[in-house]
Design an enzyme around this catalytic site. Structure first.
Site, PDB file in Angstrom:
ATOM      1  N   LYS A   9      -3.997 -10.308  -6.240  1.00 54.61           N
ATOM      2  CA  LYS A   9      -5.407 -10.804  -5.621  1.00 54.61           C
ATOM      3  C   LYS A   9      -6.514  -9.944  -6.091  1.00 54.61           C
ATOM      4  O   LYS A   9      -6.225  -8.571  -6.508  1.00 54.61           O
ATOM      5  CB  LYS A   9      -5.324 -10.858  -4.079  1.00 54.61           C
ATOM      6  CG  LYS A   9      -5.041  -9.594  -3.430  1.00 54.61           C
ATOM      7  CD  LYS A   9      -5.218  -9.543  -1.934  1.00 54.61           C
ATOM      8  CE  LYS A   9      -4.937  -8.266  -1.623  1.00 54.61           C
ATOM      9  NZ  LYS A   9      -5.245  -7.728  -0.220  1.00 54.61           N
TER      10      LYS A   9
ATOM     11  N   LYS B   4       0.700  -1.135   0.091  1.00 53.46           N
ATOM     12  CA  LYS B   4       0.038  -0.003  -0.081  1.00 53.46           C
ATOM     13  C   LYS B   4       0.696   1.266  -0.008  1.00 53.46           C
ATOM     14  O   LYS B   4       0.613   2.231  -0.475  1.00 53.46           O
ATOM     15  CB  LYS B   4      -0.955   0.115   1.037  1.00 53.46           C
ATOM     16  CG  LYS B   4      -2.310  -0.807   1.065  1.00 53.46           C
ATOM     17  CD  LYS B   4      -3.179  -0.839   2.046  1.00 53.46           C
ATOM     18  CE  LYS B   4      -4.465  -1.740   2.013  1.00 53.46           C
ATOM     19  NZ  LYS B   4      -5.227  -1.755   2.947  1.00 53.46           N
TER      20      LYS B   4
ATOM     21  N   LYS C  30     -10.561  -4.108  -4.176  1.00 57.57           N
ATOM     22  CA  LYS C  30     -11.857  -3.274  -4.330  1.00 57.57           C
ATOM     23  C   LYS C  30     -11.854  -2.027  -5.263  1.00 57.57           C
ATOM     24  O   LYS C  30     -12.028  -1.150  -5.135  1.00 57.57           O
ATOM     25  CB  LYS C  30     -12.040  -2.517  -3.018  1.00 57.57           C
ATOM     26  CG  LYS C  30     -12.485  -3.707  -1.807  1.00 57.57           C
ATOM     27  CD  LYS C  30     -12.840  -3.263  -0.628  1.00 57.57           C
ATOM     28  CE  LYS C  30     -13.081  -4.196   0.323  1.00 57.57           C
ATOM     29  NZ  LYS C  30     -13.220  -3.717   1.829  1.00 57.57           N
TER      30      LYS C  30
END
Ligand code: TYM
Length: 328
Positions: A192, A111, A195
């Site tokens: 993966k 992130k 969102k």
């Protein structure tokens, strides 16, 4: 009865990975466990979302949890920010976890590499997550595979605190499903599913069925046209097999044996996923028409959660040498 706790961030619509990796287990656990589930809105602040969006997403996340089958008569369902013990214990967790331990977290690395502004909260995020879990004397934490490292760190924090200050916390274990623990992006099966619902690689739980079918038809596979479950060598095809297996409660290797071509595998996977999502979409529409009921459930959940959290926090404070707030 063993206690189960888990949380989900209110950062946009939920996707198939959340459902197969975590939420289905949440629903299953509420029948024979004391289940506590939380929309972790404080965690969402680490990336400074727009306030109006955060509010909408938080209510939508709670509505979604009820739509997938979390029953407020069986489970405690609440918002993290409504129970202020989470933030208070998080400070004690920050003082228990090591800087080096936080620096090794792969989610932080991913992130922070992608963000221009990296908040201190993004770095200490796993300390707040440990607080969430430890406040409820949690035995089991149902999560997808990407949370494994955070739960392992939570165990280390609990053990360290217990060594320093005497027995205070239950040391929890993660529960990760055999299939669906790592649902990958349909376009980039090495990453993966996450969102960004506009992406062609992510399937939203509330997405229109035709759009879901289109996304599966366009899913990236490979050119050798052999249906085989081998996530390392054939990530795209294996992801489809894994999703179909998880959606229908089968084993991926036996699912692979039933197919010889990619076309039918893709359309059957799309159909199985739509079958799984249809009742959730209907229920979401129904529940969304009564926001007062959602607010009532969350307020009752916060009251119940607070009773447990306050007892654990007081124990942690006392054991660490803080003076009790109220003389006993
Ligand atoms: P979050 O909000 O990213 O995801 C919620 C749950 O969904 C799982 N998940 C997946 N499973 C399979 N495949 C995927 N592609 C996929 N993407 C997400 C996650 O593993 C998770 O179980 N840090 C947590 C929230 C949290 C929490 C907690 C969890 C805060 N405090 C305490 C457990 C206990 C998170 O960001 O999950």
């Amino acid at each position: 009865m063993a206690r189960v706790f888990s949380g989900i961030q209110p950062s946009g619509g939920m996707h198939l990975g959340n459902l197969l990796g975590a939420l289905r287990n949440w629903v299953a656990y509420q029948h024979e466990h004391d289940a506590v589930y939380c929309v972790v809105d404080l965690h969402a602040l680490t990336t400074a979302p727009d306030p109006a969006e955060l509010r909408d997403n938080t209510v939508a996340a709670a509505t979604m949890l009820m739509s997938v089958g979390i029953d407020p008569d069986r489970s405690t369902l609440f918002l993290q920010s409504s129970v202020s013990e989470h933030a208070e214990l998080a400070w004690m967790m920050e003082c228990t976890v090591g800087f080096g331990e936080l620096r090794r977290m792969t989610q932080f690395k991913d992130k922070s590499d992608r963000s221009e502004f990296v908040s201190a909260g993004l770095f200490t995020y796993p300390a707040l997550q440990a607080s969430d879990i430890l406040l409820y004397d949690t035995d089991l934490v149902p999560v997808g595979d990407d949370q494994r490292q955070h739960i392992e760190l939570c165990r280390d924090i609990a053990e360290r605190f217990n060594r320093r200050y005497g027995d205070t916390f239950v040391v929890p274990a993660h529960v990760i499903p055999e299939t669906g623990a790592r649902v990958m992006d349909l376009q980039n099966p090495d990453d993966k599913m996450s969102k960004s619902l506009e992406s062609a690689g992510t399937v939203g739980v509330l997405e229109d069925p035709d759009s879901v079918t289109r996304k599966f038809k366009r899913a990236v596979t490979d050119s050798d046209n052999e249906v085989r479950y081998d996530p390392a060598a054939k990530p795209g095809v294996s992801n489809l097999i894994g999703i179909l297996a998880a959606a229908t409660g089968q084993n991926p290797v036996s699912v692979a044996d039933e197919y010889s071509q990619y076309g039918p595998l893709k359309s059957d996977t799309a159909d199985a996923v739509n079958e799984l999502l249809n009742p959730i979409r209907d229920r979401f529409a129904e529940l969304s028409s009564d926001p007062a009921e959602i607010a009532r459930v969350l307020a009752a959940g916060a009251d119940k959660a607070h009773t447990v959290a306050a007892t654990t926090l007081e124990r942690a404070r006392t054991n660490a040498g803080l003076i009790p707030r109220q003389p006993t």
